[in-house]
Write a protein that holds these residues in place. Structure first.
Motif, mmCIF file in Angstrom:
data_model
loop_
_atom_site.group_PDB
_atom_site.id
_atom_site.type_symbol
_atom_site.label_atom_id
_atom_site.label_comp_id
_atom_site.label_asym_id
_atom_site.label_seq_id
_atom_site.Cartn_x
_atom_site.Cartn_y
_atom_site.Cartn_z
ATOM 1 N N MET A 195 5.787 4.159 -1.301
ATOM 2 C CA MET A 195 4.588 4.105 -0.465
ATOM 3 C C MET A 195 3.350 4.431 -1.281
ATOM 4 N N VAL A 196 3.463 5.377 -2.193
ATOM 5 C CA VAL A 196 2.330 5.770 -3.020
ATOM 6 C C VAL A 196 1.900 4.599 -3.898
ATOM 7 N N ASP A 197 2.859 3.840 -4.411
ATOM 8 C CA ASP A 197 2.542 2.690 -5.248
ATOM 9 C C ASP A 197 1.810 1.600 -4.478
ATOM 10 N N MET A 198 2.022 1.520 -3.169
ATOM 11 C CA MET A 198 1.388 0.474 -2.361
ATOM 12 C C MET A 198 -0.013 0.856 -1.889
ATOM 13 N N ILE A 199 -0.432 2.099 -2.085
ATOM 14 C CA ILE A 199 -1.748 2.548 -1.621
ATOM 15 C C ILE A 199 -2.836 1.940 -2.489
ATOM 16 N N ASP A 200 -3.849 1.376 -1.842
ATOM 17 C CA ASP A 200 -4.987 0.795 -2.548
ATOM 18 C C ASP A 200 -6.063 1.877 -2.712
ATOM 19 N N CYS A 201 -6.117 2.452 -3.896
ATOM 20 C CA CYS A 201 -7.049 3.566 -4.151
ATOM 21 C C CYS A 201 -8.498 3.145 -4.016
#
Length: 50
Positions: free
Chosen positions: A26-32
């Protein structure tokens, strides 16, 4: 200091941090960039003195 911060966190924030720690996908899919732009458009809560 660490205990104070831990004890003053809301349940919602603790749940979010817990999810981030157990779901690295999920963290990898977050658009910072999206989060940063959303945060930047919010009204500032504190006054910055020059």
């Amino acid at each position: 200091m660490k205990n104070y911060l831990y004890l003053t966190m809301s349940q919602e924030r603790l749940n979010g941090l817990f999810l981030l720690s157990i779901e690295p996908e999920m963290v990898d899919m977050i658009d910072c960039e999206d989060i940063i732009s959303t945060f930047a458009t919010k009204t500032a809560r504190r006054v910055i003195f020059k």
